[in-house]
Design an enzyme around this catalytic site. Structure first.
Site, short mmCIF file in Angstrom:
data_model
loop_
_atom_site.label_atom_id
_atom_site.label_comp_id
_atom_site.label_asym_id
_atom_site.label_seq_id
_atom_site.Cartn_x
_atom_site.Cartn_y
_atom_site.Cartn_z
N HIS A 15 -0.40 -6.20 5.60
CA HIS A 15 0.34 -7.05 6.53
C HIS A 15 -0.49 -7.49 7.73
O HIS A 15 -0.14 -8.46 8.40
CB HIS A 15 1.67 -6.41 6.95
CG HIS A 15 1.57 -5.35 8.00
ND1 HIS A 15 1.11 -4.09 7.74
CD2 HIS A 15 1.88 -5.36 9.32
CE1 HIS A 15 1.14 -3.37 8.86
NE2 HIS A 15 1.61 -4.11 9.84
N HIS A 23 -6.10 -2.14 6.87
CA HIS A 23 -5.93 -3.12 7.95
C HIS A 23 -7.23 -3.41 8.72
O HIS A 23 -7.63 -4.56 8.87
CB HIS A 23 -4.88 -2.64 8.96
CG HIS A 23 -3.56 -2.26 8.34
ND1 HIS A 23 -3.09 -2.82 7.18
CD2 HIS A 23 -2.60 -1.38 8.73
CE1 HIS A 23 -1.90 -2.29 6.88
NE2 HIS A 23 -1.59 -1.41 7.81
N LYS A 50 0.84 -1.19 0.00
CA LYS A 50 0.00 0.00 0.00
C LYS A 50 0.88 1.25 0.00
O LYS A 50 2.04 1.17 0.39
CB LYS A 50 -0.94 -0.02 1.21
CG LYS A 50 -0.18 0.11 2.53
CD LYS A 50 -0.99 0.78 3.60
CE LYS A 50 -0.05 1.50 4.47
NZ LYS A 50 -0.07 1.72 5.74
N ARG A 93 -13.38 -6.46 19.63
CA ARG A 93 -14.21 -6.65 20.83
C ARG A 93 -15.66 -6.81 20.39
O ARG A 93 -16.26 -5.90 19.81
CB ARG A 93 -14.06 -5.44 21.75
CG ARG A 93 -14.82 -5.53 23.06
CD ARG A 93 -14.48 -4.35 23.96
NE ARG A 93 -13.06 -4.36 24.31
CZ ARG A 93 -12.57 -4.92 25.43
NH1 ARG A 93 -13.36 -5.46 26.31
NH2 ARG A 93 -11.26 -4.90 25.65
N ASP A 135 -10.04 -17.38 29.66
CA ASP A 135 -8.86 -16.72 29.12
C ASP A 135 -7.95 -17.66 28.35
O ASP A 135 -7.50 -18.67 28.87
CB ASP A 135 -8.12 -16.10 30.31
CG ASP A 135 -6.68 -15.73 29.99
OD1 ASP A 135 -6.41 -15.38 28.83
OD2 ASP A 135 -5.85 -15.80 30.91
N LEU A 136 -7.69 -17.33 27.11
CA LEU A 136 -6.66 -18.03 26.35
C LEU A 136 -5.58 -17.01 25.98
O LEU A 136 -5.64 -16.37 24.92
CB LEU A 136 -7.27 -18.64 25.08
CG LEU A 136 -6.29 -19.25 24.09
CD1 LEU A 136 -5.54 -20.43 24.70
CD2 LEU A 136 -7.00 -19.72 22.83
C1 BG6 Z 1 1.32 0.67 8.71
C2 BG6 Z 1 1.00 2.12 8.90
O1 BG6 Z 1 0.65 0.16 7.60
O2 BG6 Z 1 0.93 -0.05 9.86
C3 BG6 Z 1 1.66 2.66 10.15
O3 BG6 Z 1 1.45 2.84 7.76
C4 BG6 Z 1 1.33 1.81 11.33
O4 BG6 Z 1 1.28 4.00 10.38
C5 BG6 Z 1 1.59 0.35 11.03
O5 BG6 Z 1 2.14 2.23 12.41
C6 BG6 Z 1 1.13 -0.55 12.15
O6 BG6 Z 1 1.56 -1.85 11.92
P1 BG6 Z 1 1.90 -2.80 13.15
O7 BG6 Z 1 2.23 -4.10 12.52
O8 BG6 Z 1 3.02 -2.16 13.89
O9 BG6 Z 1 0.65 -2.85 13.97
#
Ligand code: BG6
Length: 491
Positions: free
Chosen positions: A179, A241, A149, A344, A394-395
């Site tokens: 990711h 994300h 991205k 949540r 809790d796990l």
């Molecule tokens: C990235 C963003 O995609 O994801 C960042 O550009 C962010 O701003 C990051 O900090 C967060 O990734 P992670 O894996 O640290 O949660």
């Protein structure tokens, strides 16, 4: 799978992403024996560097303690080539370099595969894709292209990008990385939902009151302001994300675990979400507090009147039989009071309850830090009392799984590329559906439309002061805020 010999070409090899994520992930795979025997890695960037400088740079973030020998071996499969992003000659040179190595190693024709990993700024995506297709595309093996991205910044620019990229590489060849899809707990969502009868039965509007997907970081943009100011928190982590997590939580059961079956369902559910309304958005930007700077203090931000949000709470609704009326609250912010990513799910009150004080059940999937799945659960206060108390099933991974070793998200995703598994990558129609949900709101924010309000919040706080009221409006019951669970964090 890519049987044979693979050359992984990391374009943008001198950049931050490559250094911090791509190369450490490649080493992780190498160390665990997951890179095919005949793998070579070629770094490519504009910067002129000699071999040693390159090695120094790309191994800087690799944690090699205890693996020194393997790191030395890893170095021997790395090489660097400097070249331009917009001229044929450079890519022809790249092609010849790879070919020469394949010939020297007597790699069978048909098995000379190439994975192009684009760790590049978006401004050069297209010229590079075109240059690669024209001059460095493998003709004696398979080609894969991995892209990072941002995939555009609204529906229109994303469509343009998709069209141009699509003219160079087929969808089968393309892996769009998000990711978050490589994170352990995100990969666990389908399992939790579809392998447990008690969840699969109650996963709907009759039983669930509201769902929150939260992303909190305790630091600000600090030096990344140049990039961030153009994008804002919504484009940075929410449209991608958090929406990916939402689609896994909300989608229908796929007909199988095949990549296309899963992605079909994700697209379907995204298409049931109307664009986010301005009224369902709470936006904020952090200001200085306790010696910490404000967003606008960041020297890399050129526009000192910037109205870019660094915090947003956005409520999405899914218009289908399962979810009609259930608010999905996406919440994300920089410079908050803690580091946490979690899902949540808050269930409804028990109907006709004998125990009026019983709190709502919640299922929490903590993505990071310290992966955990837990349920907030009502129990009798042990002893002579008949009080209901809230406790948890809790796990927590660190307690339950010994020798826990969770690979970095990038490791898991690069391995998927080598295995040709698209499940955890974003498909073109999925991207289009995702942008549709956010584009109208983003355009209003960009245009400083009169309906857009930006609240201040102080660095290190929970977010804008309006947050609790905002959440309450969508049914989130925080009345059991006194509940506390002495979580022992295992660092
Ligand atoms: C990235 C963003 O995609 O994801 C960042 O550009 C962010 O701003 C990051 O900090 C967060 O990734 P992670 O894996 O640290 O949660």
């Amino acid at each position: 799978e890519l049987h044979g010999a693979v050359t992984i070409i990391v374009l943008g090899a001198s950049g931050d992403l490559a250094k911090k994520k791509t190369f450490p992930a490649l080493f992780g795979l190498f160390r665990n024996g997951f890179l095919p025997a005949n793998t070579r890695i070629v770094g490519y960037a504009r910067t002129k560097m000699d071999h040693d400088q390159f090695i120094e740079r790309v191994t800087h973030y690799i944690k090699s303690k205890g693996y020194e020998g393997q790191l030395e071996e890893f170095k021997s499969i790395l090489s660097y080539l400097s070249g331009q992003y917009d001229n044929d000659e450079s890519f022809i040179n790249l092609d010849q370099t790879i070919r020469q190595s394949e010939e020297e190693r007597k790699i069978e024709v048909g098995k000379r595969h190439r994975v192009f990993y684009m760790a590049l700024p978006p401004s050069v995506f297209i010229p590079v894709a075109k240059g690669l297709k024209k001059n460095a595309y493998a003709k004696e093996g398979l080609n894969r292209i991995v892209v990072e991205k941002p995939f555009g910044e609204d529906s229109e620019s994303s469509a343009r990008l998709a069209k141009e990229l699509g003219a160079c590489f087929t969808e089968e060849e393309t892996f769009r990385i998000d990711h978050y899809l490589g994170k352990e707990m995100v990969k666990n969502v389908m399992m939790v939902r579809f392998a447990n009868i008690f969840f699969s039965q109650i996963w709907n509007r009759s039983n669930i009151d509201n769902i929150q997907i939260t992303f909190k970081e305790p630091f600000g943009t600090e030096g990344r302001g140049g990039y961030f100011d153009e994008f804002g928190i919504i484009r940075d982590v929410m449209q991608n994300h958090l929406l990916q997590v939402l689609s896994l939580i909300a989608m229908e059961r796929p007909i199988s675990t095949d990549a296309e079956a899963i992605r079909d369902e994700k697209v379907k559910v995204l298409k049931c979400i109307p664009p986010i309304s301005v009224n369902d958005a709470l936006l904020g930007q952090y200001v200085a507090a306790n010696g910490k700077p404000s967003y606008l203090d960041d020297e890399t931000i050129k526009n000192k009147d910037s109205l870019t949000p660094t915090f947003a709470a956005l409520v999405l609704f899914i218009q289908n039989e399962r979810w009609e009326g259930v608010p999905f609250i996406l919440k994300a912010g920089k410079a908050l009071n803690e580091a946490k990513v979690e899902v949540r799910i808050q269930f409804r009150n028990v109907a006709g309850s004998l125990y009026r004080n019983a709190a709502r059940n919640e299922l929490v999937m903590r993505v990071q830090p310290d992966e955990a799945v837990y349920i907030k659960f009502n129990n009798k206060q042990p002893g002579l009392s008949y009080q209901t108390i809230q406790t948890e099933l809790d796990l927590t991974y660190h307690n339950r799984y010994t020798d826990l070793n969770i690979p970095d998200a990038y490791e898991s995703l690069i391995l998927d590329v080598l295995r040709n598994d698209h499940s955890n990558f974003v498909r073109d129609d999925e991207l289009e559906a995702a942008w549709k949900i956010f584009t109208p709101l983003l355009h209003k924010i960009d245009a400083h439309h009169q309906d857009i309000k930006l609240s201040n919040y102080t660095y290190g706080s929970r977010g804008p002061a309006e947050l609790d009221d905002f959440m309450k409006k969508y049914g989130y019951d925080r009345s059991n805020v006194n509940y506390s669970w002495p979580v022992q964090s295992v660092a």
